[in-house]
Each structure stands twice: as structure tokens, then as C-alpha cells.
Design a protein around this motif. Structure first.
Motif, PDB file in Angstrom:
ATOM      1  N   GLU A  50      48.583  35.845  34.990  1.00 21.16           N
ATOM      2  CA  GLU A  50      47.542  36.776  34.530  1.00 21.16           C
ATOM      3  C   GLU A  50      47.903  38.213  34.937  1.00 21.16           C
ATOM      4  O   GLU A  50      47.650  39.164  34.199  1.00 21.16           O
ATOM      5  CB  GLU A  50      46.180  36.347  35.103  1.00 21.16           C
ATOM      6  N   TRP A  94      44.216  43.637  37.600  1.00 24.78           N
ATOM      7  CA  TRP A  94      43.239  44.094  36.599  1.00 24.78           C
ATOM      8  C   TRP A  94      42.812  45.531  36.869  1.00 24.78           C
ATOM      9  O   TRP A  94      42.443  46.267  35.964  1.00 24.78           O
ATOM     10  CB  TRP A  94      41.962  43.261  36.662  1.00 24.78           C
ATOM     11  N   ILE A 117      35.767  28.805  32.057  1.00 26.10           N
ATOM     12  CA  ILE A 117      36.834  29.538  32.751  1.00 26.10           C
ATOM     13  C   ILE A 117      38.034  29.732  31.822  1.00 26.10           C
ATOM     14  O   ILE A 117      38.185  29.012  30.838  1.00 26.10           O
ATOM     15  CB  ILE A 117      37.275  28.821  34.052  1.00 26.10           C
ATOM     16  N   GLY A 118      38.861  30.714  32.155  1.00 23.73           N
ATOM     17  CA  GLY A 118      40.099  30.877  31.395  1.00 23.73           C
ATOM     18  C   GLY A 118      40.122  32.082  30.476  1.00 23.73           C
ATOM     19  O   GLY A 118      40.740  32.052  29.409  1.00 23.73           O
ATOM     20  N   ALA A 119      39.486  33.176  30.901  1.00 27.34           N
ATOM     21  CA  ALA A 119      39.489  34.389  30.078  1.00 27.34           C
ATOM     22  C   ALA A 119      40.903  34.943  29.946  1.00 27.34           C
ATOM     23  O   ALA A 119      41.702  34.856  30.879  1.00 27.34           O
ATOM     24  CB  ALA A 119      38.593  35.433  30.723  1.00 27.34           C
ATOM     25  N   TYR A 170      32.207  30.918  25.294  1.00 27.31           N
ATOM     26  CA  TYR A 170      33.242  30.038  24.736  1.00 27.31           C
ATOM     27  C   TYR A 170      32.590  29.034  23.798  1.00 27.31           C
ATOM     28  O   TYR A 170      31.546  28.459  24.125  1.00 27.31           O
ATOM     29  CB  TYR A 170      33.939  29.259  25.847  1.00 27.31           C
ATOM     30  N   PHE A 201      36.483  41.682  30.159  1.00 28.15           N
ATOM     31  CA  PHE A 201      36.015  40.708  31.142  1.00 28.15           C
ATOM     32  C   PHE A 201      34.907  41.347  31.963  1.00 28.15           C
ATOM     33  O   PHE A 201      35.089  42.397  32.571  1.00 28.15           O
ATOM     34  CB  PHE A 201      37.161  40.283  32.076  1.00 28.15           C
ATOM     35  N   ARG A 249      35.406  30.247  41.361  1.00 25.27           N
ATOM     36  CA  ARG A 249      35.641  31.312  40.376  1.00 25.27           C
ATOM     37  C   ARG A 249      34.295  31.923  40.039  1.00 25.27           C
ATOM     38  O   ARG A 249      33.297  31.206  39.970  1.00 25.27           O
ATOM     39  CB  ARG A 249      36.204  30.744  39.070  1.00 25.27           C
ATOM     40  N   CYS A 250      34.304  33.217  39.717  1.00 24.60           N
ATOM     41  CA  CYS A 250      33.051  33.830  39.230  1.00 24.60           C
ATOM     42  C   CYS A 250      32.661  33.185  37.919  1.00 24.60           C
ATOM     43  O   CYS A 250      31.503  33.236  37.518  1.00 24.60           O
ATOM     44  CB  CYS A 250      33.193  35.307  38.946  1.00 24.60           C
ATOM     45  N   THR A 251      33.655  32.627  37.227  1.00 29.83           N
ATOM     46  CA  THR A 251      33.408  32.039  35.911  1.00 29.83           C
ATOM     47  C   THR A 251      33.167  30.525  35.976  1.00 29.83           C
ATOM     48  O   THR A 251      33.015  29.885  34.933  1.00 29.83           O
ATOM     49  CB  THR A 251      34.628  32.284  35.005  1.00 29.83           C
ATOM     50  N   ASN A 278      39.704  34.922  45.613  1.00 31.01           N
ATOM     51  CA  ASN A 278      39.852  33.776  44.702  1.00 31.01           C
ATOM     52  C   ASN A 278      40.933  33.976  43.643  1.00 31.01           C
ATOM     53  O   ASN A 278      41.514  33.016  43.164  1.00 31.01           O
ATOM     54  CB  ASN A 278      38.507  33.399  44.065  1.00 31.01           C
ATOM     55  N   PHE A 279      41.207  35.228  43.281  1.00 34.26           N
ATOM     56  CA  PHE A 279      42.341  35.546  42.394  1.00 34.26           C
ATOM     57  C   PHE A 279      43.166  36.643  43.059  1.00 34.26           C
ATOM     58  O   PHE A 279      43.088  37.812  42.682  1.00 34.26           O
ATOM     59  CB  PHE A 279      41.852  35.950  40.997  1.00 34.26           C
ATOM     60  N   ILE A 310      43.219  39.671  40.019  1.00 35.98           N
ATOM     61  CA  ILE A 310      42.141  40.671  40.108  1.00 35.98           C
ATOM     62  C   ILE A 310      42.666  42.026  40.600  1.00 35.98           C
ATOM     63  O   ILE A 310      42.354  43.058  39.991  1.00 35.98           O
ATOM     64  CB  ILE A 310      40.927  40.136  40.899  1.00 35.98           C
TER      65      ILE A 310
HETATM   66  C1  UN1 Z   1      37.103  35.356  38.690  1.00 38.12           C
HETATM   67  O1  UN1 Z   1      36.748  34.236  38.975  1.00 38.12           O
HETATM   68  O2  UN1 Z   1      36.649  36.335  39.307  1.00 38.12           O
HETATM   69  O3  UN1 Z   1      38.434  33.548  33.320  1.00 38.12           O
HETATM   70  C2  UN1 Z   1      38.145  35.681  37.689  1.00 38.12           C
HETATM   71  C3  UN1 Z   1      38.909  33.055  34.340  1.00 38.12           C
HETATM   72  C4  UN1 Z   1      40.070  33.750  35.020  1.00 38.12           C
HETATM   73  C5  UN1 Z   1      39.602  34.888  35.851  1.00 38.12           C
HETATM   74  C6  UN1 Z   1      38.494  34.542  36.793  1.00 38.12           C
HETATM   75  N1  UN1 Z   1      40.976  34.223  33.997  1.00 38.12           N
HETATM   76  O4  UN1 Z   1      38.469  32.030  34.829  1.00 38.12           O
END
Ligand code: UN1
Length: 495
Positions: free
Chosen positions: A106, A160, A445-447, A439, A453, A283-285, A152-153, A157
Motif C-alpha cells: 500500500e 498516506w 476492509i481493503g481500500a 463495498y 479514504f 483496523r479502523c475499517t 496498525n498500518f 498510513i
Molecule cells: C486503517 O485501518 O486505519 O482499507 C487503514 C483497509 C486498508 C487500510 C486500513 N487498506 O482496510
């Protein structure tokens, strides 16, 4: 011998911190000390800001395509060093190797996108109301950017924020999470090897309190880019607000996957499993709510629990492992506490998990069993608050409208997903779900980095990372009027 890692300030590496040192421990095996790092404070922040300020003008005058070329080289170096960085990242953060490789990938994707953007950085040219006059807008760098990133990333991150910041001509003071500082060192080494000028990137290790807050409060920093919890984001927001400082916040989520009665259930199950327990739910996602149509709910949950219990948990360096540990003991306590809260809530029922893994190698790490709650209703704390661990709650709904309303009943709005074969339902969900990411027939997850984002509501303060939208954070707009009429022309008056 423990590896000693260093700060990087004003072009120099230094292993000493004004507050001593701290150790970085492998969460899958606490005997493994990944490294020792300088514990820094205001002194180092001041020096880093001074260096970034001093380097700003020269860097901002390097043509953007040239800055882009340096970032392209950084991407190439990341490709070369991908495997080593992934292994180091698994050791310091815990997530499994395929995921840490993905995390570096990423970063590579972000590098190449930012590099290309160096030849675009589009503004507008527009006609003016008055004759012999031209209007245009250009993007200018903001100044010194303070970048504060989570564990976590550890690569994605920071990239980014830092790649676009640098490409736009800003300089950076970077404070990585103290749980994952080694990956940050590898990133900064890459930037320097790629040719980023001295003082343009400065790395300061330490805690949020001793390094992060002095950065937020520092008058020499013009912009803060922060990813972390909504609680900390709120405090940073207040402090930046009082200083009128630019701020991009990327905060929590309570992401849901909707499964309708017409969904491909196998696909929805796979998506839920990956979304909920990938990265051990950190993950935030992450999928932390399953919103299930009542017609398939029972069947779905039975199979989900069966699959969750079969996941192989262990040290992420072992390629057969599917779920690694939680990042540290504190995080495991937070997760376990939420499980206790869930067990005490009204009629919520825990179907699996809810405990530490123990015995043998498990005793040396922070492992937690994938946990599933059913009979959960909207008002419950486990349905509302971000847990950031392998805990998922299932809510039952009667219809599409009910599903969307339930999904939207959250203070967060980051990611979301719906599994359905009905095109009308899918389009209604795309329109009505209150989230920055939706999605269709895919997990939460998986952006990918070429789309914006970020999230709605308490997930942030309205900014987006990735894609070209990130440029709005890291640049200021300047509007320029060129009058070549040779006389005074008065807008809105000389018509
Ligand atoms: C996060 O958890 O802060 O979309 C980032 C996703 C990853 C990025 C997550 N590409 O799950």
C-alpha cells in the motif's frame, strides 16, 4: 544484543533521547526485543521543527515533478526492501506476513500515485469577467507538517500522509506509534536513500504525551495529520482549533456488513471472516457489526462461528497462521473488558471466544480468541463502541430499510458493506449508507489508494486521504488574477 534504532533530526541520526530509551517488544513472543529506541520529548520536537522550517523554502522550490521523481525512487526502494520490512513489521506489530507485505504494498502504491501527481497537481484556469484578464488557481505547500501515526498500518498510513506532504513541497516532523517505530525507521531510511533533502523529513520517537502533544502545540508546525482514536482526535482537534492550525483527522469506526436474504452466503461469510478477524480486528475499517436479514441470520451465524473457531492463531511469521496476536497487553485488556461488558449486557449471547489463548507459545504473546456475540441490539455498548479487536456482534433485521437504518445508527461512518444480488438494493445502499466507504459484495476492509479514504460523522473532521483528494489537506489554494489590459479594471463595477 538488542538493535539500537535512532531519531533522525536535521539530517543526523541520533540514538539518544532526552527521556532515555524504550523497548519495542514482539507481541507474539515477548522474549523477542525488536529494538531499543530513543524516548524523546519537547527538546527533540523543537530541534525537528527548527530543521523542518530551515529546509522548507529550498524544498518547496524544487519543481513538483522532481520531488515526484524522488518519491518514485522511494517506491522502487520499497519494492526492493518489501520482504525485509514485512518481516520486521510482523515482529513488531504481530499481524501475519501476507498482511504486512500488503501494508508495504500500500506504501508502494501510494508512492507511485504521489510521484505521478507531481506532474499534475492541477489547478484551474478560468475566464475573467473583464477583458484582457486571466484567472487561475495554483496549489501551494502549507509549511511544516506534523505527522502522527498509529501502529496498525505502520507503513501504509505514514506513506498516506508523508508522500503527498513531501510531493506538495512541505517538510515533515514524523512521530510514529511507539509500538511500531522500527518500520518507521525503515521508511525514513528509504526517503533519505531516495534523495529527500536534509531536514525535509525528521523522525522523533516517543509517546503521544511526550512527543505528539508538543507537536500539536508547536507554533512552528502548520498542519497536523493524525490517525488514531476518536478520543485522542477530539483533544487534538480542540488544541488545533485554538491555534487555527490545519488538521486532518482519521479516527474510529464501527463498520458493518449487511447480509440480505438473497446474498451469496458463501461469499458473504468469507467477507465477514476476513473483515472481522483480519489484522486481528485491529483496523479502523474492521467489520465489527454483522447486520443480518432474519431469514438467513441463524444459518449465517452458525457457519460464521464454526469458521471463526477454526482460524489458526499464532505467530504471524509462521505462514500457516491466519490470525496474529493483539498488539500489546493493554490492547488485549481493552478487548477483554469489552467482552465482559457484552456478557453483562441484557440478552447478548457470546457464542465463541471471549478469552485469552493460553499454554505453550501462547503464554508468551497477547493472543485472543475470535469472539462472536448474537442477540445484540442497537443500544448496547458492544454495538456502538469501537473495540479494535477480534470481536464481532450480530444484529438481526427485517428488511433493507431496517438494515440501512441499523447500519447508520452509529456515531461513526468509515466503512460499510452490503451483500445482495439485487441491483436496486445495492444502489439504494450506495446512496443511503452514511459512510465514507461502501463495498458492494465485498468486505469492509481493503481500500485502494486511488479512491478517497476517510469517514463521515465522528470518524474524522471532513478530510480524506489517498487519491487526489489528499492534496486538499497538504496544499493551500492560491487564486491569481493577471490583468494585461494596462488599465484599472474594477470587478463587479465596470460591466
Ligand atoms: C486503517 O485501518 O486505519 O482499507 C487503514 C483497509 C486498508 C487500510 C486500513 N487498506 O482496510
Amino acid at each position: 544484543m538488542v538493535d539500537k534504532y535512532r531519531n533522525h533530526i536535521s539530517g543526523k541520526w541520533s540514538a539518544t533521547g532526552s527521556l532515555g530509551t524504550f523497548k519495542n517488544i514482539n507481541p507474539a513472543d515477548t522474549r523477542d526485543i525488536v529494538g531499543e529506541f530513543p524516548a524523546s520529548g519537547k527538546e527533540e520536537v523543537d530541534a525537528a521543527v527548527a530543521a523542518a522550517r530551515a529546509a522548507f523554502r529550498k524544498w518547496s522550490l524544487v519543481p513538483a515533478p522532481k520531488r515526484g521523481e524522488i518519491i518514485k525512487r522511494a517506491g522502487d526502494l520499497m519494492v526492493e526492501r518489501k520482504e525485509d520490512i514485512a518481516r520486521l513489521m510482523t515482529r513488531e506489530m504481530g499481524k501475519i506476513l501476507i498482511e504486512t507485505r500488503g501494508d508495504v504494498q500500500e506504501g508502494i502504491d501510494t508512492a507511485y500515485y504521489a510521484a505521478g501527481e507531481g506532474r499534475r497537481l492541477f489547478g484551474d484556469t478560468v475566464p475573467c469577467e473583464l477583458p484582457n484578464k486571466l484567472g487561475m488557481s495554483i496549489r501551494c505547500p502549507v509549511g511544516v507538517c506534523g505527522v502522527i501515526t498509529p501502529w496498525n498500518f505502520p507503513m501504509a498510513i505514514p506513506t498516506w500522509k508523508i508522500f503527498p506532504a513531501l510531493m506538495c513541497g512541505n517538510t515533515v516532523v514524523f512521530k510514529p506509534a511507539s509500538d511500531t517505530p522500527a518500520t518507521a525507521v525503515k521508511f525514513v531510511e528509504i526517503l533519505l536513500d531516495a534523495g529527500v533533502h536534509e531536514g525535509v523529513i525528521n523522525l522523533v520517537h516517543g509517546t503521544g504525551k511526550t512527543v505528539g502533544m508538543p507537536m500539536v502545540e508547536h507554533p512552528g508546525i502548520q498542519l497536523i495529520g493524525f490517525t488514531g482514536s476518536s478520543g485522542v482526535g477530539r483533544i487534538i482537534g480542540e488544541k488545533c482549533g485554538a491555534q487555527l492550525k490545519r488538521l486532518s483527522l482519521e479516527l474510529g469506526g464501527k463498520n458493518a456488513e449487511i447480509v440480505m436474504d438473497d446474498a451469496n452466503l458463501e461469499l458473504a461469510l468469507e467477507g465477514a471472516l476476513w473483515g472481522a478477524f483480519g489484522t486481528t480486528g485491529q483496523r479502523c475499517t474492521a467489520t465489527s457489526r454483522l447486520i443480518l436479514h432474519k431469514k438467513i441470520s441463524k444459518r449465517f451465524v452458525e457457519q460464521f462461528v464454526e469458521k471463526a473457531q477454526k482460524l489458526r492463531i499464532g505467530n504471524g511469521l509462521d505462514e500457516s497462521v491466519q490470525v496474529g496476536p493483539l498488539v500489546n497487553a493493554g490492547q488485549r485488556d481493552i478487548v477483554h473488558n469489552y467482552v465482559k461488558i457484552g456478557r453483562e449486557e441484557d440478552k447478548a449471547t457470546m457464542l465463541c471466544g471471549g478469552e485469552f489463548l493460553t499454554g505453550g507459545d501462547y503464554d508468551r504473546g497477547f493472543f485472543y480468541k475470535p469472539t462472536v456475540f448474537v442477540n445484540v441490539t442497537r443500544g448496547m455498548r458492544i454495538a456502538k463502541e469501537e473495540i479494535f479487536g477480534p470481536v464481532v456482534v450480530a444484529l438481526e433485521v427485517e428488511s433493507l430499510d431496517d438494515a440501512i437504518e441499523t447500519l447508520n445508527d452509529s456515531s461513526y461512518g468509515l466503512s460499510s458493506s452490503i451483500y445482495t444480488q439485487d441491483v436496486n438494493a445495492a444502489f439504494k445502499a450506495m446512496r443511503d449508507i452514511e459512510a465514507g466507504i461502501t463495498y458492494i459484495n465485498g468486505p469492509t476492509i481493503g481500500a485502494e489508494i486511488q479512491l478517497p479514504f476517510g469517514g463521515m460523522k465522528n470518524t474524522g473532521n471532513g478530510h480524506r486521504e489517498s487519491s487526489h483528494t489528499v492534496l486538499d489537506t497538504y496544499t493551500e489554494w492560491k487564486s491569481i488574477y493577471v490583468d494585461f489590459s494596462g488599465k484599472l479594471q474594477r470587478a463587479q463595477i465596470d460591466t
